[in-house]
Write a protein that holds these residues in place. Structure first.
Motif, PDB file in Angstrom:
ATOM      1  N   TRP A   1       0.831  -1.210   0.000  1.00  6.45           N
ATOM      2  CA  TRP A   1       0.000   0.000   0.000  1.00  6.45           C
ATOM      3  C   TRP A   1       0.862   1.256   0.000  1.00  6.45           C
ATOM      4  O   TRP A   1       0.589   2.206  -0.736  1.00  6.45           O
ATOM      5  N   ARG A   2       1.900   1.251   0.825  1.00  9.18           N
ATOM      6  CA  ARG A   2       2.755   2.434   0.883  1.00  9.18           C
ATOM      7  C   ARG A   2       3.517   2.626  -0.427  1.00  9.18           C
ATOM      8  O   ARG A   2       3.733   3.751  -0.876  1.00  9.18           O
ATOM      9  N   GLY A   3       3.891   1.528  -1.064  1.00  9.92           N
ATOM     10  CA  GLY A   3       4.580   1.624  -2.332  1.00  9.92           C
ATOM     11  C   GLY A   3       3.716   2.204  -3.436  1.00  9.92           C
ATOM     12  O   GLY A   3       4.208   2.943  -4.304  1.00  9.92           O
ATOM     13  N   PHE A   4       2.420   1.884  -3.407  1.00 10.21           N
ATOM     14  CA  PHE A   4       1.504   2.401  -4.431  1.00 10.21           C
ATOM     15  C   PHE A   4       1.435   3.923  -4.435  1.00 10.21           C
ATOM     16  O   PHE A   4       1.083   4.528  -5.451  1.00 10.21           O
ATOM     17  N   ARG A   5       1.778   4.558  -3.318  1.00  7.96           N
ATOM     18  CA  ARG A   5       1.737   6.023  -3.264  1.00  7.96           C
ATOM     19  C   ARG A   5       2.723   6.642  -4.253  1.00  7.96           C
ATOM     20  O   ARG A   5       2.546   7.785  -4.679  1.00  7.96           O
ATOM     21  N   TYR A   6       3.769   5.880  -4.609  1.00  7.47           N
ATOM     22  CA  TYR A   6       4.809   6.391  -5.496  1.00  7.47           C
ATOM     23  C   TYR A   6       4.666   5.878  -6.927  1.00  7.47           C
ATOM     24  O   TYR A   6       5.481   6.236  -7.780  1.00  7.47           O
ATOM     25  N   GLU A   7       3.665   5.061  -7.180  1.00  4.93           N
ATOM     26  CA  GLU A   7       3.473   4.504  -8.522  1.00  4.93           C
ATOM     27  C   GLU A   7       2.346   5.263  -9.217  1.00  4.93           C
ATOM     28  O   GLU A   7       1.176   4.910  -9.112  1.00  4.93           O
ATOM     29  N   ASP A   8       2.705   6.290  -9.939  1.00  2.00           N
ATOM     30  CA  ASP A   8       1.699   7.125 -10.593  1.00  2.00           C
ATOM     31  C   ASP A   8       0.905   6.366 -11.650  1.00  2.00           C
ATOM     32  O   ASP A   8      -0.238   6.720 -11.954  1.00  2.00           O
ATOM     33  N   GLU A   9       1.512   5.313 -12.192  1.00  2.00           N
ATOM     34  CA  GLU A   9       0.813   4.540 -13.221  1.00  2.00           C
ATOM     35  C   GLU A   9      -0.320   3.680 -12.645  1.00  2.00           C
ATOM     36  O   GLU A   9      -1.198   3.224 -13.377  1.00  2.00           O
ATOM     37  N   VAL A  10      -0.288   3.464 -11.337  1.00  2.00           N
ATOM     38  CA  VAL A  10      -1.370   2.726 -10.671  1.00  2.00           C
ATOM     39  C   VAL A  10      -2.388   3.744 -10.169  1.00  2.00           C
ATOM     40  O   VAL A  10      -2.108   4.538  -9.279  1.00  2.00           O
ATOM     41  N   ARG A  11      -3.581   3.724 -10.751  1.00  2.00           N
ATOM     42  CA  ARG A  11      -4.586   4.736 -10.433  1.00  2.00           C
ATOM     43  C   ARG A  11      -5.801   4.171  -9.694  1.00  2.00           C
ATOM     44  O   ARG A  11      -6.602   4.917  -9.152  1.00  2.00           O
ATOM     45  N   ALA A  12      -5.950   2.861  -9.673  1.00  2.00           N
ATOM     46  CA  ALA A  12      -7.016   2.205  -8.925  1.00  2.00           C
ATOM     47  C   ALA A  12      -6.564   0.786  -8.613  1.00  2.00           C
ATOM     48  O   ALA A  12      -5.751   0.204  -9.348  1.00  2.00           O
ATOM     49  N   ILE A  13      -7.088   0.226  -7.519  1.00  2.00           N
ATOM     50  CA  ILE A  13      -6.589  -1.066  -7.036  1.00  2.00           C
ATOM     51  C   ILE A  13      -7.768  -1.963  -6.678  1.00  2.00           C
ATOM     52  O   ILE A  13      -8.782  -1.497  -6.138  1.00  2.00           O
ATOM     53  N   VAL A  14      -7.610  -3.246  -6.987  1.00  2.00           N
ATOM     54  CA  VAL A  14      -8.559  -4.269  -6.559  1.00  2.00           C
ATOM     55  C   VAL A  14      -7.840  -5.180  -5.574  1.00  2.00           C
ATOM     56  O   VAL A  14      -6.693  -5.574  -5.810  1.00  2.00           O
ATOM     57  N   VAL A  15      -8.486  -5.513  -4.462  1.00  2.00           N
ATOM     58  CA  VAL A  15      -7.923  -6.476  -3.510  1.00  2.00           C
ATOM     59  C   VAL A  15      -8.842  -7.684  -3.461  1.00  2.00           C
ATOM     60  O   VAL A  15     -10.063  -7.551  -3.396  1.00  2.00           O
ATOM     61  N   THR A  16      -8.262  -8.881  -3.516  1.00  2.00           N
ATOM     62  CA  THR A  16      -9.059 -10.095  -3.576  1.00  2.00           C
ATOM     63  C   THR A  16      -8.308 -11.242  -2.915  1.00  2.00           C
ATOM     64  O   THR A  16      -7.165 -11.087  -2.468  1.00  2.00           O
ATOM     65  N   GLY A  17      -8.956 -12.399  -2.854  1.00  2.00           N
ATOM     66  CA  GLY A  17      -8.339 -13.599  -2.309  1.00  2.00           C
ATOM     67  C   GLY A  17      -8.319 -14.701  -3.342  1.00  2.00           C
ATOM     68  O   GLY A  17      -9.232 -14.807  -4.168  1.00  2.00           O
ATOM     69  N   ALA A  18      -7.288 -15.531  -3.312  1.00  2.00           N
ATOM     70  CA  ALA A  18      -7.136 -16.603  -4.288  1.00  2.00           C
ATOM     71  C   ALA A  18      -7.959 -17.828  -3.899  1.00  2.00           C
ATOM     72  O   ALA A  18      -8.253 -18.051  -2.722  1.00  2.00           O
ATOM     73  N   GLY A  19      -8.324 -18.609  -4.891  1.00  2.00           N
ATOM     74  CA  GLY A  19      -8.901 -19.919  -4.653  1.00  2.00           C
ATOM     75  C   GLY A  19     -10.401 -20.025  -4.696  1.00  2.00           C
ATOM     76  O   GLY A  19     -10.941 -21.109  -4.905  1.00  2.00           O
ATOM     77  N   GLY A  20     -11.117 -18.935  -4.454  1.00  2.00           N
ATOM     78  CA  GLY A  20     -12.569 -18.953  -4.538  1.00  2.00           C
ATOM     79  C   GLY A  20     -13.293 -19.405  -3.288  1.00  2.00           C
ATOM     80  O   GLY A  20     -14.479 -19.126  -3.124  1.00  2.00           O
ATOM     81  N   ARG A  21     -12.604 -20.079  -2.361  1.00  2.00           N
ATOM     82  CA  ARG A  21     -13.279 -20.544  -1.138  1.00  2.00           C
ATOM     83  C   ARG A  21     -13.339 -19.469  -0.061  1.00  2.00           C
ATOM     84  O   ARG A  21     -14.203 -19.518   0.815  1.00  2.00           O
ATOM     85  N   ALA A  22     -12.414 -18.514  -0.132  1.00  2.00           N
ATOM     86  CA  ALA A  22     -12.383 -17.462   0.886  1.00  2.00           C
ATOM     87  C   ALA A  22     -11.682 -16.229   0.339  1.00  2.00           C
ATOM     88  O   ALA A  22     -10.679 -16.342  -0.381  1.00  2.00           O
ATOM     89  N   PHE A  23     -12.218 -15.063   0.698  1.00  2.00           N
ATOM     90  CA  PHE A  23     -11.480 -13.812   0.494  1.00  2.00           C
ATOM     91  C   PHE A  23     -10.352 -13.780   1.504  1.00  2.00           C
ATOM     92  O   PHE A  23      -9.174 -13.648   1.157  1.00  2.00           O
TER      93      PHE A  23
END
Length: 263
Positions: A44-66
């Protein structure tokens, strides 16, 4: 030793300006270790310096749980301050807002989302969920105070809904449909469709001028920021005073069944 970087992955799409952060520990329902918690904060802190990243999705792998919160085996024996007015919470800084990131974050939820997952969901701008998603808070069932979790989710849910979820513990789970009806979820998709829908929404957001988008995110959070900050200040001593000792919690974990009622 497990590598936390392997269990939290980041995929960046330069064309759309959308990054996807994935909790990638599906065999453990994406439960968060101490290393994963540190890694999330770094991301999250790194994204503050990445101007090319303008929106973020957070998810969980596998489908059984976020995410099913903190991995209890990873924090077993974690020393805590003696004072009832402070606590070393391993999940305190796993969310974007706790790391001073004001780029929009959308959560894509499939399967279970419970307990410590609410640190992440509570700091997302909105949620997209597949039909099979379920939300619940097991804390009181196992002799623990739900403080940080309820405060985070009180920003997202009607008071009565978050109160019922917290106080019924493992006895009830909120279905994706119910979460959509009460406003916790902004878009309901077919099972397995949450990530694609969240990425599509994030791309729409990322296409607008970033200064206007981030300013709007900051304005939205300022509407509740004072009350939220005041509530979170009470959380440490509510937890330390109200939690059962670890050995009694462990006994409840052993005896309680996983039976629940969906609503």
């Amino acid at each position: 030793m497990s590598d936390p970087a392997r269990h939290v992955t980041v995929d960046r799409d330069k064309e759309t300006g959308v990054a996807v952060v994935t909790l990638d520990r599906p065999d453990k329902h994406n439960a968060i270790t101490l290393g994963m918690a540190r890694r999330l904060s770094e991301i999250w802190r790194g994204f503050r310096y990445e101007d090319e990243v303008r929106a973020i999705v957070v998810t969980g792998a596998g489908g059984r749980a976020f995410c099913t919160g903190v991995d209890r085996t990873a924090v077993a024996g974690l020393p805590q301050p003696a004072s009832p007015y402070t606590i070393d919470d391993p999940l305190i800084a796993i969310g974007p807002k706790a790391n001073d990131l004001w780029k929009p974050v959308i959560a894509a939820v499939e399967g279970m989302a419970c307990g410590g997952a609410f640190y992440l969901l509570g700091e997302a701008e909105f949620l997209v969920a597949g039909e099979g998603a379920e939300f619940f808070d097991p804390h009181v069932t196992y002799g623990m105070v739900s403080a940080f979790e309820t405060i985070h989710m009180a920003q997202k849910m009607p008071f009565g809904e978050v109160a019922r979820m917290a106080l019924t513990g493992t006895a009830e789970r909120i279905s994706a449909r119910r979460a959509y009806e009460t406003g916790l979820v902004s878009e309901l998709t077919a099972r397995g469709g949450a990530l694609a829908a969240a990425r599509e929404a994030a791309a729409v957001v990322a296409a607008s001028p970033t200064e206007a988008v981030q300013g709007t995110v900051r304005a939205l959070w300022s509407a509740k920021e004072a009350a939220r900050a005041q509530a979170l200040a009470h959380a440490p001593h509510l937890v330390t005073l109200g939690n059962l000792p670890p050995e009694r919690q462990a006994g409840l974990f052993t005896r309680r069944s996983g039976a629940h009622r969906l609503r």
